[in-house]
Scaffold this motif. Sequence first.
Motif, short mmCIF file in Angstrom:
data_model
loop_
_atom_site.label_atom_id
_atom_site.label_comp_id
_atom_site.label_asym_id
_atom_site.label_seq_id
_atom_site.Cartn_x
_atom_site.Cartn_y
_atom_site.Cartn_z
N THR A 72 0.84 -1.20 0.00
CA THR A 72 0.00 0.00 0.00
C THR A 72 0.87 1.25 0.00
O THR A 72 0.60 2.22 -0.73
N VAL A 107 -3.20 7.29 0.68
CA VAL A 107 -3.49 5.86 0.90
C VAL A 107 -4.22 5.62 2.21
O VAL A 107 -4.65 4.50 2.49
N GLY A 108 -4.38 6.67 3.03
CA GLY A 108 -5.17 6.53 4.24
C GLY A 108 -4.52 5.73 5.35
O GLY A 108 -5.21 5.09 6.14
N ARG A 148 -10.70 3.19 0.18
CA ARG A 148 -9.65 4.22 0.19
C ARG A 148 -9.80 5.21 -0.97
O ARG A 148 -9.25 6.31 -0.91
#
Length: 200
Positions: free
Chosen positions: A6, A26-27, A148
């Motif tokens: 990620t 990407v949170g 996301r």
Amino acid sequence: MDVRDTVLHGTALKRHSEPSEIAGIVGLPLETVERELARAVETGRAVMHNDRYALTPLTDVALRSRYSLHYGDLRENPAFVQPYEAFERVNVALKQVITDWQTMSVGGKKVANDHSDPDYDAGIIDRLGAVHEQVEPIIKRLAAQLPRLAIFGKKLLAALEAAEDGDHEWVSDIRRESYHTVWFELHEDLLRIMGRERQE
């Protein structure tokens, strides 16, 4: 997708960016992103200059080869594929809006838009708003399958509102998260998820 990939994915989208910018797309928590980026540099997967990171070419190739493992189900899921295809259709309109923002017709010739005609610029921003009305429900459908992605809807709306408030740099300035910059990153994200190549 695991945490390592990620972060690598976010680094691929936000090339030459700081950890906070990668975390924002990407949170993931900033400390998690910083830890994974440090590991990526240590293992030769990424390079860092002035606290900005980029993947090495071989890492990007390896990452692309793993997308089918992470997103194979989405590539076969009509609930994701249909809004993706709708995005590609709206992308054609967005590209024309950005072209018309950057250029204008004078005496039958295309010239660079010097932004000296406020009525012309206002018309382009109105068209950008119309594009946003089309893409907003599409992003919601995509995010329903991959949450996301919702961050792109928020960033696009923020950029549009800033442009509508009079700061026109938010339309396409590459030095900030302008509407065009965020749109380009969303498109790149979707292309990688779907295993498609950008058509220019």
